[in-house]
Scaffold this motif. Structure first.
Motif, PDB file in Angstrom:
ATOM      1  N   GLY A  80       0.800  -1.218   0.000  1.00 40.35           N
ATOM      2  CA  GLY A  80       0.000   0.000   0.000  1.00 40.35           C
ATOM      3  C   GLY A  80       0.832   1.266   0.000  1.00 40.35           C
ATOM      4  N   ASN A  81       2.126   1.154  -0.352  1.00 49.09           N
ATOM      5  CA  ASN A  81       2.999   2.325  -0.282  1.00 49.09           C
ATOM      6  C   ASN A  81       4.066   2.217  -1.372  1.00 49.09           C
ATOM      7  N   ASP A  82       3.907   3.012  -2.421  1.00 50.09           N
ATOM      8  CA  ASP A  82       4.832   2.945  -3.561  1.00 50.09           C
ATOM      9  C   ASP A  82       6.257   3.346  -3.188  1.00 50.09           C
ATOM     10  N   GLN A  83       6.400   4.253  -2.236  1.00 47.31           N
ATOM     11  CA  GLN A  83       7.735   4.691  -1.812  1.00 47.31           C
ATOM     12  C   GLN A  83       8.502   3.528  -1.161  1.00 47.31           C
ATOM     13  N   ILE A  84       7.838   2.804  -0.285  1.00 48.62           N
ATOM     14  CA  ILE A  84       8.476   1.636   0.346  1.00 48.62           C
ATOM     15  C   ILE A  84       8.728   0.573  -0.710  1.00 48.62           C
ATOM     16  N   ALA A  85       7.784   0.376  -1.621  1.00 45.77           N
ATOM     17  CA  ALA A  85       7.947  -0.624  -2.681  1.00 45.77           C
ATOM     18  C   ALA A  85       9.202  -0.337  -3.508  1.00 45.77           C
ATOM     19  N   SER A  86       9.436   0.919  -3.851  1.00 50.93           N
ATOM     20  CA  SER A  86      10.632   1.284  -4.623  1.00 50.93           C
ATOM     21  C   SER A  86      11.908   0.975  -3.853  1.00 50.93           C
ATOM     22  N   LYS A  87      11.899   1.248  -2.566  1.00 49.78           N
ATOM     23  CA  LYS A  87      13.081   0.982  -1.737  1.00 49.78           C
ATOM     24  C   LYS A  87      13.347  -0.524  -1.624  1.00 49.78           C
ATOM     25  N   ILE A  88      12.287  -1.299  -1.512  1.00 52.80           N
ATOM     26  CA  ILE A  88      12.444  -2.763  -1.438  1.00 52.80           C
ATOM     27  C   ILE A  88      12.993  -3.295  -2.756  1.00 52.80           C
ATOM     28  N   GLU A  89      12.466  -2.782  -3.874  1.00 52.55           N
ATOM     29  CA  GLU A  89      12.970  -3.206  -5.186  1.00 52.55           C
ATOM     30  C   GLU A  89      14.449  -2.877  -5.335  1.00 52.55           C
ATOM     31  N   ALA A  90      14.859  -1.703  -4.883  1.00 54.06           N
ATOM     32  CA  ALA A  90      16.280  -1.319  -4.956  1.00 54.06           C
ATOM     33  C   ALA A  90      17.126  -2.224  -4.063  1.00 54.06           C
ATOM     34  N   TYR A  91      16.622  -2.534  -2.883  1.00 52.32           N
ATOM     35  CA  TYR A  91      17.346  -3.430  -1.970  1.00 52.32           C
ATOM     36  C   TYR A  91      17.529  -4.810  -2.611  1.00 52.32           C
ATOM     37  N   LYS A  92      16.453  -5.350  -3.170  1.00 48.43           N
ATOM     38  CA  LYS A  92      16.527  -6.671  -3.803  1.00 48.43           C
ATOM     39  C   LYS A  92      17.496  -6.657  -4.988  1.00 48.43           C
ATOM     40  N   SER A  93      17.501  -5.576  -5.738  1.00 56.43           N
ATOM     41  CA  SER A  93      18.433  -5.441  -6.854  1.00 56.43           C
ATOM     42  C   SER A  93      19.879  -5.435  -6.349  1.00 56.43           C
ATOM     43  N   SER A  94      20.103  -4.801  -5.204  1.00 55.68           N
ATOM     44  CA  SER A  94      21.462  -4.761  -4.647  1.00 55.68           C
ATOM     45  C   SER A  94      21.937  -6.157  -4.252  1.00 55.68           C
ATOM     46  N   LEU A  95      21.008  -7.038  -3.900  1.00 59.47           N
ATOM     47  CA  LEU A  95      21.387  -8.420  -3.577  1.00 59.47           C
ATOM     48  C   LEU A  95      21.924  -9.126  -4.819  1.00 59.47           C
ATOM     49  N   THR A  96      21.296  -8.886  -5.954  1.00 55.17           N
ATOM     50  CA  THR A  96      21.767  -9.447  -7.220  1.00 55.17           C
ATOM     51  C   THR A  96      23.165  -8.923  -7.537  1.00 55.17           C
ATOM     52  N   ASP A  97      23.345  -7.630  -7.360  1.00 55.67           N
ATOM     53  CA  ASP A  97      24.654  -7.018  -7.627  1.00 55.67           C
ATOM     54  C   ASP A  97      25.752  -7.636  -6.769  1.00 55.67           C
ATOM     55  N   LYS A  98      25.438  -7.958  -5.518  1.00 54.31           N
ATOM     56  CA  LYS A  98      26.425  -8.575  -4.622  1.00 54.31           C
ATOM     57  C   LYS A  98      26.898  -9.923  -5.161  1.00 54.31           C
ATOM     58  N   ILE A  99      25.961 -10.717  -5.674  1.00 53.46           N
ATOM     59  CA  ILE A  99      26.318 -12.043  -6.182  1.00 53.46           C
ATOM     60  C   ILE A  99      27.119 -11.926  -7.475  1.00 53.46           C
ATOM     61  N   VAL A 100      26.735 -11.006  -8.334  1.00 54.19           N
ATOM     62  CA  VAL A 100      27.489 -10.784  -9.568  1.00 54.19           C
ATOM     63  C   VAL A 100      28.925 -10.411  -9.221  1.00 54.19           C
ATOM     64  N   LYS A 101      29.105  -9.492  -8.273  1.00 52.75           N
ATOM     65  CA  LYS A 101      30.437  -9.066  -7.850  1.00 52.75           C
ATOM     66  C   LYS A 101      31.194 -10.231  -7.212  1.00 52.75           C
ATOM     67  N   ALA A 102      30.509 -11.052  -6.424  1.00 60.19           N
ATOM     68  CA  ALA A 102      31.153 -12.210  -5.800  1.00 60.19           C
ATOM     69  C   ALA A 102      31.677 -13.177  -6.853  1.00 60.19           C
ATOM     70  N   ASN A 103      30.899 -13.400  -7.906  1.00 58.39           N
ATOM     71  CA  ASN A 103      31.344 -14.299  -8.977  1.00 58.39           C
ATOM     72  C   ASN A 103      32.535 -13.722  -9.734  1.00 58.39           C
ATOM     73  N   GLU A 104      32.575 -12.416  -9.892  1.00 56.70           N
ATOM     74  CA  GLU A 104      33.742 -11.781 -10.529  1.00 56.70           C
ATOM     75  C   GLU A 104      34.990 -12.011  -9.678  1.00 56.70           C
ATOM     76  N   GLU A 105      34.854 -11.913  -8.368  1.00 55.54           N
ATOM     77  CA  GLU A 105      35.983 -12.148  -7.465  1.00 55.54           C
ATOM     78  C   GLU A 105      36.403 -13.624  -7.473  1.00 55.54           C
ATOM     79  N   LEU A 106      35.412 -14.516  -7.498  1.00 56.28           N
ATOM     80  CA  LEU A 106      35.726 -15.944  -7.542  1.00 56.28           C
ATOM     81  C   LEU A 106      36.457 -16.323  -8.830  1.00 56.28           C
ATOM     82  N   ALA A 107      36.137 -15.645  -9.927  1.00 53.70           N
ATOM     83  CA  ALA A 107      36.783 -15.941 -11.207  1.00 53.70           C
ATOM     84  C   ALA A 107      38.276 -15.631 -11.167  1.00 53.70           C
TER      85      ALA A 107
END
Length: 168
Positions: free
Chosen positions: A132-159
């Motif tokens: 019921g709150n678009d502002q919170i929804a946007s922040k959650i979407e950004a947070y979830k996107s940052s989780l993806t970025d962490k894994i991508v960066k982790a795989n670059e380091e593992l390589a």
């Protein structure tokens, strides 16, 4: 600023676990309150809190408890608000707390996260608020996107790590 989330813990000894939830709400700019209430030691205060929470503007309650862990269930029995239980690791590695929270009777649901899973409780509470709150929804979407970025960066380091028989 009025709280819309309550973080309730059976004892202040639960605070080191629940600080992750508080930090997440700060990051998301979601007003919250933190209280210590015990289903067994302060039952009248728990009843007063739960029966008045909705009228005070609370939208979601996170209830953390260890051992017998009845706090979330008692609160859920006294309000129509969503309650998220956080089992606290105490005796039996938190299994007693987990089972006490997750095994609620029909009609008194308590959403339950993993043992000491206060961060997931805060994320779930935020997702509930985001419906019921678009502002919170946007922040959650950004947070979830940052989780993806962490894994991508982790795989670059593992390589970059080399082993004789490593193929990637």
């Amino acid at each position: 600023m009025k709280p819309i989330v309550s973080i309730i813990m059976g004892s202040t000894s639960d605070l080191p676990v629940m600080e992750k939830a508080a930090a997440f709400f700060d990051q998301m700019e979601i007003p919250f309150e933190m209280l210590a209430l015990s289903a067994h030691r302060t039952p009248r205060e728990v009843e007063e809190f739960a029966s008045k929470a909705k009228d005070r503007g609370i939208k979601v309650i996170i209830a953390a408890a260890g051992m017998a862990a009845h706090l979330g269930g008692v609160i859920a029995s006294l309000t129509s608000l969503p309650v998220i239980g956080v089992p606290i690791r105490s005796s039996f590695d938190g299994l007693d707390s987990l089972l006490a929270i997750v095994q609620m009777p029909p009609g008194i649901p308590v959403a339950t996260v993993g043992v000491n899973g206060s961060l997931n409780a805060a994320i779930l509470a935020s997702q509930i608020l985001a419906t019921g709150n678009d502002q919170i929804a946007s922040k959650i979407e950004a947070y979830k996107s940052s989780l993806t970025d962490k894994i991508v960066k982790a795989n670059e380091e593992l390589a970059k790590i080399e082993y004789k028989f490593k193929t990637n």
